[in-house]
Design an enzyme around this catalytic site. Structure first.
Site, mmCIF file in Angstrom:
data_model
loop_
_atom_site.group_PDB
_atom_site.id
_atom_site.type_symbol
_atom_site.label_atom_id
_atom_site.label_comp_id
_atom_site.label_asym_id
_atom_site.label_seq_id
_atom_site.Cartn_x
_atom_site.Cartn_y
_atom_site.Cartn_z
ATOM 1 N N CYS A 137 4.864 -0.012 18.995
ATOM 2 C CA CYS A 137 5.670 1.124 19.448
ATOM 3 C C CYS A 137 5.389 2.314 18.545
ATOM 4 C CB CYS A 137 7.153 0.764 19.393
ATOM 5 S SG CYS A 137 8.254 2.121 19.841
ATOM 6 N N ASP A 168 0.805 -1.223 0.000
ATOM 7 C CA ASP A 168 0.000 0.000 0.000
ATOM 8 C C ASP A 168 0.839 1.275 0.000
ATOM 9 O OD1 ASP A 168 -2.290 -1.563 0.059
ATOM 10 O OD2 ASP A 168 -2.424 -1.532 2.246
ATOM 11 N N CYS A 218 13.574 -3.803 16.253
ATOM 12 C CA CYS A 218 12.398 -2.935 16.373
ATOM 13 C C CYS A 218 11.467 -3.430 17.477
ATOM 14 C CB CYS A 218 11.666 -2.904 15.031
ATOM 15 S SG CYS A 218 10.135 -1.951 15.058
ATOM 16 N N CYS A 228 14.941 6.352 18.475
ATOM 17 C CA CYS A 228 14.744 4.907 18.579
ATOM 18 C C CYS A 228 15.703 4.335 19.617
ATOM 19 C CB CYS A 228 14.974 4.242 17.225
ATOM 20 S SG CYS A 228 14.749 2.451 17.288
ATOM 21 N N CYS A 231 11.672 14.796 4.994
ATOM 22 C CA CYS A 231 12.599 14.699 6.121
ATOM 23 C C CYS A 231 13.776 15.671 6.065
ATOM 24 C CB CYS A 231 13.140 13.274 6.218
ATOM 25 S SG CYS A 231 11.851 12.030 6.455
ATOM 26 N N CYS A 244 8.095 12.672 15.291
ATOM 27 C CA CYS A 244 8.124 13.207 13.926
ATOM 28 C C CYS A 244 7.450 14.573 13.852
ATOM 29 C CB CYS A 244 7.420 12.237 12.974
ATOM 30 S SG CYS A 244 7.387 12.812 11.264
ATOM 31 N N CYS A 293 8.964 6.449 17.016
ATOM 32 C CA CYS A 293 9.451 7.175 15.844
ATOM 33 C C CYS A 293 8.374 8.068 15.235
ATOM 34 C CB CYS A 293 10.019 6.213 14.803
ATOM 35 S SG CYS A 293 8.811 5.119 14.035
#
Length: 322
Positions: A241, A137, A216, A200, A190, A248, A244
């Protein structure tokens, strides 16, 4: 209807259905995504995950999903609901945003309604794929211009950041693409930002847009491991989790932009750890059937709850006056 006129009608209906974003790309092979999957699978970065990575010869080929497929309608649904306060009455865990209700079901229903509208307009055939093994996707979202890939591998939309679930409608209708250059991201989300990489706790983001599942927390919480590595890094998390995404910049203010979404209930966000540990494993797995739980075995969830309880108890002990 001409392709541009039909696309305009589809986008207008998507807006009426309150999809967070919607765009169109051609039903052509996702060569770039296929190469990336094969390269990262060879490096072992997916651990034992299969999903769309198991058969990129299918998941990266939307032209195979409908006979004479010509177009892919990519859509995003926002789940940026207001965050409740964590109750302080007893030890509690934490669930990530996308798991608190079945957000994929909402998007799936809206895409099916959009497909029926398209069928009425053009007689087109269509199929809907949301959170399914047979379609990548994120690649369709990037190709249609509604999202770009972030350094944390998440799809970032302009208005709702990465607090979205994605899905597609593949059709034999001839629609006009909404992003001219499908091979190039619509914008640079970014730049020099490293917020997700630096936040992280396990160093799972190895390089821009590449993540090692073996490090992860989200993957580890869904694994078959008897014991979780990086136990303290889980803090109160019992599944998944959001670190991250929490850091952002694109996600700041997303709750406000999402409109009048009903706030998440504190009981859905912060489950009682004692309840998870005292429940029969099968009943616990059935209650959280919307989550991916290996072998539908609630003992994996209870493993996570034990780790969270140890972390929460440790923090409570530190906070007590000496």
């Amino acid at each position: 209807m001409e392709p541009r006129e039909l696309t305009a009608a589809v986008l207008a209906e998507a807006d009426r259905l309150e999809l967070a974003a919607c765009g169109v790309c051609r039903a052509e092979p996702y060569r770039r995504a296929e190469r990336t999957i094969l390269e990262r699978r060879e490096r072992g970065l997916f651990a034992d995950m299969s999903f769309t990575m198991r058969r990129p010869d299918r998941s990266c080929h939307p032209e195979l999903l409908v006979r004479d497929a010509r177009s892919v309608v990519a859509a995003a649904h926002s789940y940026a609901r207001p965050e409740p306060a964590k109750p302080g009455d007893e030890p509690r865990g934490r669930l990530p945003r996308y798991t608190r209700r079945d957000e994929y079901a909402v998007l799936r229903d809206r895409l099916r309604a959009l497909g029926e509208h398209l069928r009425e307009l053009s007689g087109a055939r269509f199929v809907v794929h949301v959170d399914a093994n047979w379609h990548v996707d994120r690649e369709a979202a990037v190709r249609s211009g509604i999202a770009v890939p972030g350094k944390n591998t998440m799809a970032i939309t302009r208005r709702h950041g990465s607090w979205v679930v994605l899905g597609v409608l593949v059709t034999d209708a001839d629609l006009a693409a909404t992003h001219a250059d499908a091979e190039t991201a619509a914008w640079d989300a970014c730049g020099e930002c490293r917020a997700c990489i630096d936040a992280c706790p396990t160093g799972a983001i190895l390089e821009e847009g590449a993540l090692d599942a073996r490090l992860c927390l989200s993957y580890l919480s869904q694994s078959r491991l008897d014991e979780l590595p990086f136990a303290e890094a889980f803090e109160d998390r019992v599944y998944g989790c959001d670190i991250c995404q929490d850091v952002c910049p694109w996600n700041r203010g997303a709750e406000r932009r999402a409109g009048e979404l009903e706030p998440d209930d504190a009981e859905d966000v912060f489950p009682r750890l004692a309840d998870w540990l005292d429940s029969p494993p099968d009943a616990l797995a059935e209650r959280y059937r919307r989550l991916y739980v290996p072998d539908l075995d609630g003992r994996h969830l209870q493993r996570n709850a034990r780790v969270a309880l140890a972390n929460v108890s440790r923090e409570r002990a530190r906070a007590r006056p000496s």
